[in-house]
Write a protein that holds these residues in place. Structure first.
Motif, PDB file in Angstrom:
ATOM      1  N   LEU A  64      52.603   2.924 -49.120  1.00 37.90           N
ATOM      2  CA  LEU A  64      51.509   1.954 -49.277  1.00 37.90           C
ATOM      3  C   LEU A  64      50.186   2.668 -49.547  1.00 37.90           C
ATOM      4  O   LEU A  64      49.376   2.211 -50.359  1.00 37.90           O
ATOM      5  N   VAL A  65      49.958   3.800 -48.876  1.00 35.87           N
ATOM      6  CA  VAL A  65      48.735   4.570 -49.126  1.00 35.87           C
ATOM      7  C   VAL A  65      48.726   5.069 -50.576  1.00 35.87           C
ATOM      8  O   VAL A  65      47.715   4.983 -51.286  1.00 35.87           O
ATOM      9  N   LYS A  98      58.891  -5.779 -42.456  1.00 40.53           N
ATOM     10  CA  LYS A  98      58.698  -4.496 -41.800  1.00 40.53           C
ATOM     11  C   LYS A  98      57.256  -4.327 -41.324  1.00 40.53           C
ATOM     12  O   LYS A  98      56.992  -3.877 -40.203  1.00 40.53           O
ATOM     13  N   LEU A  99      56.314  -4.691 -42.195  1.00 43.63           N
ATOM     14  CA  LEU A  99      54.897  -4.567 -41.828  1.00 43.63           C
ATOM     15  C   LEU A  99      54.539  -5.484 -40.661  1.00 43.63           C
ATOM     16  O   LEU A  99      53.765  -5.119 -39.776  1.00 43.63           O
ATOM     17  N   LYS A 149      51.528  -3.901 -52.371  1.00 45.69           N
ATOM     18  CA  LYS A 149      52.834  -4.100 -51.742  1.00 45.69           C
ATOM     19  C   LYS A 149      53.959  -4.279 -52.764  1.00 45.69           C
ATOM     20  O   LYS A 149      55.099  -3.873 -52.520  1.00 45.69           O
ATOM     21  N   ARG A 154      59.320   4.038 -40.894  1.00 41.26           N
ATOM     22  CA  ARG A 154      57.947   3.520 -40.782  1.00 41.26           C
ATOM     23  C   ARG A 154      56.965   4.443 -41.480  1.00 41.26           C
ATOM     24  O   ARG A 154      56.091   3.990 -42.231  1.00 41.26           O
ATOM     25  N   GLN A 155      57.112   5.760 -41.263  1.00 44.31           N
ATOM     26  CA  GLN A 155      56.207   6.709 -41.903  1.00 44.31           C
ATOM     27  C   GLN A 155      56.323   6.644 -43.425  1.00 44.31           C
ATOM     28  O   GLN A 155      55.321   6.699 -44.151  1.00 44.31           O
ATOM     29  N   TYR A 207      55.820  -3.826 -37.560  1.00 44.53           N
ATOM     30  CA  TYR A 207      54.960  -2.740 -37.103  1.00 44.53           C
ATOM     31  C   TYR A 207      53.697  -3.283 -36.455  1.00 44.53           C
ATOM     32  O   TYR A 207      53.198  -2.754 -35.458  1.00 44.53           O
ATOM     33  N   SER A 208      53.139  -4.377 -37.032  1.00 51.03           N
ATOM     34  CA  SER A 208      51.930  -4.974 -36.501  1.00 51.03           C
ATOM     35  C   SER A 208      52.159  -5.537 -35.094  1.00 51.03           C
ATOM     36  O   SER A 208      51.359  -5.347 -34.181  1.00 51.03           O
ATOM     37  N   ASN A 220      47.793   0.279 -51.235  1.00 47.92           N
ATOM     38  CA  ASN A 220      48.168  -0.957 -50.527  1.00 47.92           C
ATOM     39  C   ASN A 220      48.704  -2.052 -51.457  1.00 47.92           C
ATOM     40  O   ASN A 220      48.686  -3.231 -51.113  1.00 47.92           O
ATOM     41  N   LEU A 263      54.630   3.358 -44.750  1.00 52.38           N
ATOM     42  CA  LEU A 263      53.169   3.392 -44.670  1.00 52.38           C
ATOM     43  C   LEU A 263      52.583   4.407 -45.643  1.00 52.38           C
ATOM     44  O   LEU A 263      51.536   4.167 -46.267  1.00 52.38           O
ATOM     45  N   LYS A 264      53.261   5.550 -45.830  1.00 50.36           N
ATOM     46  CA  LYS A 264      52.774   6.556 -46.766  1.00 50.36           C
ATOM     47  C   LYS A 264      52.860   6.043 -48.209  1.00 50.36           C
ATOM     48  O   LYS A 264      51.984   6.323 -49.043  1.00 50.36           O
TER      49      LYS A 264
END
Length: 482
Positions: A447-448, A471-472, A454, A440-441, A475-476, A452, A444-445
């Motif tokens: 994407l940063v 996956k997103l 995708k 997950r980390q 997480y949501s 963003n 998300l990293k």
């Protein structure tokens, strides 16, 4: 105008029979009783193809081949050999013969050889002009380079591509051996036919014979239907056998027979099928050591090694790095829908100063990553992997199992010997962190880092866009539940 074929044969009945047979296929045929007369007719009549016996009085086939090679006209020479004279035939092909055929002559195979030689003649003029233009710009098919090493390789490829001769390509992993095979294919009369590449190291030993030679329904457990092998799929084209040294010895023996007889038998079949395939083999091992160690049959090695093209490691021709990278950028722009314009001078200097232990494959991975991160504009040092070229830097791993690992930023030392992390493009995982949380980390990293985007994030992570979306969503939903 019909192609002219000269038959040089000292045996009267064989000479007249071949002449009549070749004329019946629509060629203009002339004949000669020995090599001396054959050379005279080759000079005066200028045939496109010469079919000559190997053993003849006054002047034998090898001498005739050598003398024809000195003529200004280009002629394809096909050597007729007696059974047991395969070594002489291989020597003839090294000297420039187009192909050979053992006696008694198989009409089907001879017709195929003449057809291919005729096609090659039609393509020669176009190829020569195109090749000359490409060489002037340091390009040969999919290959790029203007260093002395690459110029020599380009010259070798151009000389042997029009023939039907087997080629062994050697060199370290990632040096571009498959590109050599593709260039040989693209510069031959076979270029409109299939190019089939098979990695012998990637196929289980129990399946490799079926993969290469094909099988009949019921040939073994699980053979539910008839299947064509790589030889049949590459008919009239080129077959690349990569990592030939990893092929089981029993399969090597069957491969040798196919190369010599030009016929194969599918597993479970009683019928031999003629095949017309140009074989290129590749290995990252020293083939002579492989023979000595028992990994490669000596007779197969000598049969494949009519010509050997040794690909140099990238560190030995660093002057080509920038040109290769520019070509890769064009390819990556199309593949990833980017608009990168080129390389900044500072990046070129950095790339040309690196030793590239992973060779061209590592360069390709590096450029692909940079193009995806940049998206447009010029590539700079900021688009290289973290700590690129520094002591202890390890290149990103290749794809394994269809998923490409993402390089996690390495720690850099403080002056006091402690370690720090570049938090902007790193993922720090403590001992005790679950795999799901680490994943997950990382997602998300990434994407940063891609603002963003995708599509780019999925490319970097080596997963599909659908997988990333799932996956997103996961997480949501987890966040809402919490």
């Amino acid at each position: 105008m019909l192609e002219k074929v000269l038959i040089v044969e000292d045996e009267v009945h064989a000479r007249s029979g071949l002449t009549e047979l070749i004329e019946s296929w629509g060629y203009r045929a002339e004949c000669a009783a020995d090599g001396m007369e054959g050379l005279e007719k080759a000079v005066s009549w200028a045939p496109a193809i010469v079919v000559t016996d190997l053993k003849m009085p006054r002047m034998d086939g090898m001498e005739l081949l050598n003398r024809i090679g000195e003529l200004p006209q280009r002629m394809a020479v096909v050597m007729l050999t007696a059974q047991g004279s395969i070594e002489s035939a291989v020597d003839a092909m090294r000297m420039g013969a187009y192909d050979y055929i053992p006696k008694p002559v198989d009409p089907v195979r001879l017709k195929t050889i003449l057809h291919n030689a005729s096609r090659q003649r039609e393509a020669d003029a176009e190829m020569e002009a195109e090749g000359r233009q490409q060489r002037d710009t340091g390009v040969l098919g999919p290959m790029v380079g203007s260093s002395p090493q690459m110029v020599d390789i380009f010259s070798m490829i151009e000389r042997i591509a029009p023939s039907n001769v087997s080629v062994l390509v050697t060199g370290e992993s990632g040096t571009g051996k498959e590109l050599v095979a593709r260039a040989l294919h693209d510069l031959s009369a076979r270029r409109l036919k299939p190019f089939v590449a098979v990695n012998c190291a990637a196929i289980p030993e129990t399946l490799i014979e079926s993969e290469i030679f094909g099988h009949e329904k019921g040939a073994f457990t699980g053979a539910l239907e008839r299947r064509a092998g790589c030889f049949e799929l590459a008919e009239e084209g080129t077959l690349l056998l990569d990592e030939i040294g990893e092929m089981p010895m029993a399969t090597q023996a069957k491969l040798l027979r196919v190369l010599e007889d030009r016929k194969l038998r599918r597993l479970g079949s009683k019928i031999e099928t003629p095949v017309d395939v140009r074989v290129v083999a590749a290995t990252n091992k020293d083939p002579e050591k492989a023979v000595a160690n028992g990994d490669l049959r000596g007779d197969l090695y000598y049969r494949l090694n009519v010509f050997n093209i040794q690909m140099p490691p990238l560190r030995d021709h660093l002057m080509d790095v920038s040109a290769i990278a520019e070509r890769m950028i064009e390819d990556m722009n199309q593949r990833h829908h980017c608009t990168v314009a080129g390389l900044k001078d500072s990046l070129m200097i950095r790339l040309e100063g690196y030793q590239w232990p992973g060779n061209v494959r590592e360069l390709r991975n590096t450029i692909e990553r940079a193009v995806i991160l940049a998206g447009s504009g010029m590539l700079g040092i900021e688009h290289l992997p973290p700590h690129f070229g520094e002591p202890g830097f390890a290149p990103p791993p290749n794809r394994v199992g269809g998923v490409e690992s993402v390089l996690v930023s390495q720690a850099a030392p403080y002056e006091d010997g402690q370690r720090r992390l570049d938090e902007s493009n790193s993922v720090r995982v403590e001992v005790g962190t679950t795999v799901d949380e680490a994943e997950r980390q990382l997602i998300l990293k990434t994407l940063v880092a891609t603002h963003n985007n995708k599509t780019k994030a999925a490319e970097i992570l080596g997963i599909s866009s659908k997988t990333l979306q799932n996956k997103l969503k996961e997480y949501s939903n987890a966040a809402v539940t919490e």
